[in-house]
Design a protein around this motif. Structure first.
Motif, PDB file in Angstrom:
ATOM      1  N   THR A 103      -7.726  29.654   2.273  1.00  0.00           N
ATOM      2  CA  THR A 103      -7.418  30.810   3.119  1.00  0.00           C
ATOM      3  C   THR A 103      -6.315  30.493   4.117  1.00  0.00           C
ATOM      4  O   THR A 103      -5.415  31.311   4.347  1.00  0.00           O
ATOM      5  CB  THR A 103      -8.690  31.285   3.851  1.00  0.00           C
ATOM      6  OG1 THR A 103      -9.694  31.605   2.873  1.00  0.00           O
ATOM      7  CG2 THR A 103      -8.402  32.515   4.702  1.00  0.00           C
ATOM      8  N   THR A 104      -6.371  29.300   4.694  1.00  0.00           N
ATOM      9  CA  THR A 104      -5.328  28.891   5.645  1.00  0.00           C
ATOM     10  C   THR A 104      -3.968  28.842   4.972  1.00  0.00           C
ATOM     11  O   THR A 104      -2.953  29.282   5.539  1.00  0.00           O
ATOM     12  CB  THR A 104      -5.663  27.515   6.240  1.00  0.00           C
ATOM     13  OG1 THR A 104      -6.920  27.582   6.917  1.00  0.00           O
ATOM     14  CG2 THR A 104      -4.583  27.057   7.221  1.00  0.00           C
ATOM     15  N   LEU A 105      -3.923  28.343   3.750  1.00  0.00           N
ATOM     16  CA  LEU A 105      -2.673  28.262   3.001  1.00  0.00           C
ATOM     17  C   LEU A 105      -2.099  29.661   2.762  1.00  0.00           C
ATOM     18  O   LEU A 105      -0.899  29.898   2.974  1.00  0.00           O
ATOM     19  CB  LEU A 105      -2.919  27.562   1.665  1.00  0.00           C
ATOM     20  CG  LEU A 105      -1.717  27.379   0.740  1.00  0.00           C
ATOM     21  CD1 LEU A 105      -0.656  26.502   1.396  1.00  0.00           C
ATOM     22  CD2 LEU A 105      -2.163  26.779  -0.588  1.00  0.00           C
TER      23      LEU A 105
ATOM     24  N   ALA B 122      -3.679  25.439  -6.667  1.00  0.00           N
ATOM     25  CA  ALA B 122      -5.019  24.862  -6.802  1.00  0.00           C
ATOM     26  C   ALA B 122      -5.197  23.750  -5.778  1.00  0.00           C
ATOM     27  O   ALA B 122      -4.538  22.712  -5.858  1.00  0.00           O
ATOM     28  CB  ALA B 122      -5.218  24.321  -8.216  1.00  0.00           C
ATOM     29  N   THR B 123      -6.074  23.991  -4.814  1.00  0.00           N
ATOM     30  CA  THR B 123      -6.300  22.988  -3.780  1.00  0.00           C
ATOM     31  C   THR B 123      -7.139  21.838  -4.329  1.00  0.00           C
ATOM     32  O   THR B 123      -7.936  22.017  -5.262  1.00  0.00           O
ATOM     33  CB  THR B 123      -6.996  23.591  -2.552  1.00  0.00           C
ATOM     34  OG1 THR B 123      -8.236  24.188  -2.957  1.00  0.00           O
ATOM     35  CG2 THR B 123      -6.115  24.644  -1.893  1.00  0.00           C
TER      36      THR B 123
ATOM     37  N   SER C 295       2.406  18.319   1.101  1.00  0.00           N
ATOM     38  CA  SER C 295       1.980  19.093  -0.067  1.00  0.00           C
ATOM     39  C   SER C 295       1.756  20.545   0.318  1.00  0.00           C
ATOM     40  O   SER C 295       2.144  21.470  -0.412  1.00  0.00           O
ATOM     41  CB  SER C 295       0.694  18.497  -0.646  1.00  0.00           C
ATOM     42  OG  SER C 295       0.248  19.244  -1.753  1.00  0.00           O
ATOM     43  N   GLN C 296       1.145  20.760   1.481  1.00  0.00           N
ATOM     44  CA  GLN C 296       0.919  22.118   1.966  1.00  0.00           C
ATOM     45  C   GLN C 296       2.250  22.846   2.212  1.00  0.00           C
ATOM     46  O   GLN C 296       2.440  23.991   1.806  1.00  0.00           O
ATOM     47  CB  GLN C 296       0.121  22.071   3.274  1.00  0.00           C
ATOM     48  CG  GLN C 296      -1.241  21.403   3.152  1.00  0.00           C
ATOM     49  CD  GLN C 296      -2.338  22.362   2.794  1.00  0.00           C
ATOM     50  OE1 GLN C 296      -2.266  23.535   3.155  1.00  0.00           O
ATOM     51  NE2 GLN C 296      -3.347  21.884   2.098  1.00  0.00           N
ATOM     52  N   ALA C 297       3.164  22.143   2.878  1.00  0.00           N
ATOM     53  CA  ALA C 297       4.463  22.743   3.190  1.00  0.00           C
ATOM     54  C   ALA C 297       5.238  23.067   1.916  1.00  0.00           C
ATOM     55  O   ALA C 297       5.922  24.094   1.831  1.00  0.00           O
ATOM     56  CB  ALA C 297       5.265  21.801   4.082  1.00  0.00           C
ATOM     57  N   HIS C 298       5.121  22.182   0.919  1.00  0.00           N
ATOM     58  CA  HIS C 298       5.820  22.411  -0.351  1.00  0.00           C
ATOM     59  C   HIS C 298       5.289  23.660  -1.048  1.00  0.00           C
ATOM     60  O   HIS C 298       6.059  24.454  -1.606  1.00  0.00           O
ATOM     61  CB  HIS C 298       5.645  21.194  -1.261  1.00  0.00           C
ATOM     62  CG  HIS C 298       6.303  21.338  -2.598  1.00  0.00           C
ATOM     63  ND1 HIS C 298       7.665  21.503  -2.755  1.00  0.00           N
ATOM     64  CD2 HIS C 298       5.783  21.347  -3.853  1.00  0.00           C
ATOM     65  CE1 HIS C 298       7.962  21.611  -4.029  1.00  0.00           C
ATOM     66  NE2 HIS C 298       6.834  21.524  -4.718  1.00  0.00           N
ATOM     67  N   ALA C 299       3.971  23.855  -0.999  1.00  0.00           N
ATOM     68  CA  ALA C 299       3.371  25.036  -1.620  1.00  0.00           C
ATOM     69  C   ALA C 299       3.850  26.313  -0.936  1.00  0.00           C
ATOM     70  O   ALA C 299       4.160  27.310  -1.597  1.00  0.00           O
ATOM     71  CB  ALA C 299       1.850  24.936  -1.565  1.00  0.00           C
ATOM     72  N   VAL C 300       3.905  26.283   0.390  1.00  0.00           N
ATOM     73  CA  VAL C 300       4.377  27.442   1.144  1.00  0.00           C
ATOM     74  C   VAL C 300       5.831  27.742   0.787  1.00  0.00           C
ATOM     75  O   VAL C 300       6.205  28.898   0.567  1.00  0.00           O
ATOM     76  CB  VAL C 300       4.229  27.212   2.663  1.00  0.00           C
ATOM     77  CG1 VAL C 300       4.886  28.357   3.440  1.00  0.00           C
ATOM     78  CG2 VAL C 300       2.761  27.078   3.047  1.00  0.00           C
ATOM     79  N   GLU C 301       6.644  26.696   0.693  1.00  0.00           N
ATOM     80  CA  GLU C 301       8.063  26.884   0.372  1.00  0.00           C
ATOM     81  C   GLU C 301       8.234  27.410  -1.052  1.00  0.00           C
ATOM     82  O   GLU C 301       9.094  28.279  -1.297  1.00  0.00           O
ATOM     83  CB  GLU C 301       8.804  25.554   0.537  1.00  0.00           C
ATOM     84  CG  GLU C 301      10.313  25.640   0.320  1.00  0.00           C
ATOM     85  CD  GLU C 301      11.016  26.539   1.342  1.00  0.00           C
ATOM     86  OE1 GLU C 301      12.131  27.019   1.021  1.00  0.00           O
ATOM     87  OE2 GLU C 301      10.469  26.770   2.439  1.00  0.00           O
TER      88      GLU C 301
END
Length: 202
Positions: free
Chosen positions: A20-22, A137-138, A184-190
């Motif tokens: 959810t945060t992502l 996929a987390t 990894s989180q930042a890459h997914a957002v980008e």
């Protein structure tokens, strides 16, 4: 005249792995770029409100409800009545997520799966594969503490993580793994942002 279909981005993974945060981060980025976006979710809680079992008590019926309700929510989001048509749908719990939770529940209860029922549910999820433009996929990081308010069963949580990534691998479903690492989180957002910006470009 055909109306362009919104970009669909789905997320799946076990409990408290940042799904959810992502999606909230992606939503904020998209809104900052002026892209109309909506987010679906809360399927597990809504299923429980109808009296259906949840977590390690999931059944074929609760799984089917979550899958079909998720599909319905995403369809409804495309008919958003606002001043601008929705360009992006963020699905908190893509359809495979419910299937992973169901198989994890059966493993947790040490039940022998009904092959026909499992195949029926799997076929139902497979009909939605082409609708997602990006699937995130987390990945479970057992070293990270879970908030005390969440009474998760550790074995079930790990089983959901296992089945999540097993389904994606077995069915060769394109996806982006997202770990607890900030990069990894930042890459997914980008990835999500660039996908949506490219789709929105004239």
């Amino acid at each position: 005249m055909t109306t362009p279909q919104p970009v669909r981005i789905g997320v799946m993974g076990t409990h408290s792995t940042g799904k959810t945060t992502l999606l909230k981060r992606i939503e904020m980025e998209l809104r900052a770029h002026g892209i109309p976006v909506t987010r679906t979710g809360r399927l597990g809680k809504r299923a429980a409100l109808t009296g259906l079992p949840k977590m390690q008590h999931h059944t074929a019926a609760s799984t089917e409800w979550i899958i079909t309700q998720g599909i319905a929510d995403e369809i409804a989001a495309t008919a958003h009545p606002g001043p601008e048509p929705i360009q992006v749908i963020l699905a908190d719990r893509a359809v495979w997520d419910a299937l992973a939770h169901f198989h994890a529940a059966q493993a947790w209860r040490q039940e022998t799966p009904d092959p026909l029922e499992c195949e029926r549910l799997r076929l139902l999820t497979s009909t939605q594969a082409q609708k997602y433009h990006l699937l995130l996929a987390t990945v479970l990081d057992e070293a990270l503490p879970v908030e005390s308010k969440h009474d998760y069963d550790a074995r079930y949580r790990a089983l959901v993580d296992h089945h999540t990534h097993a389904f994606l691998a077995e069915d060769e479903i394109p996806h982006q793994r997202v770990t607890s690492d900030p990069d990894s989180q930042a890459h997914a957002v980008e990835l999500a942002l660039q996908l949506c910006l490219n789709q929105a470009a004239p």
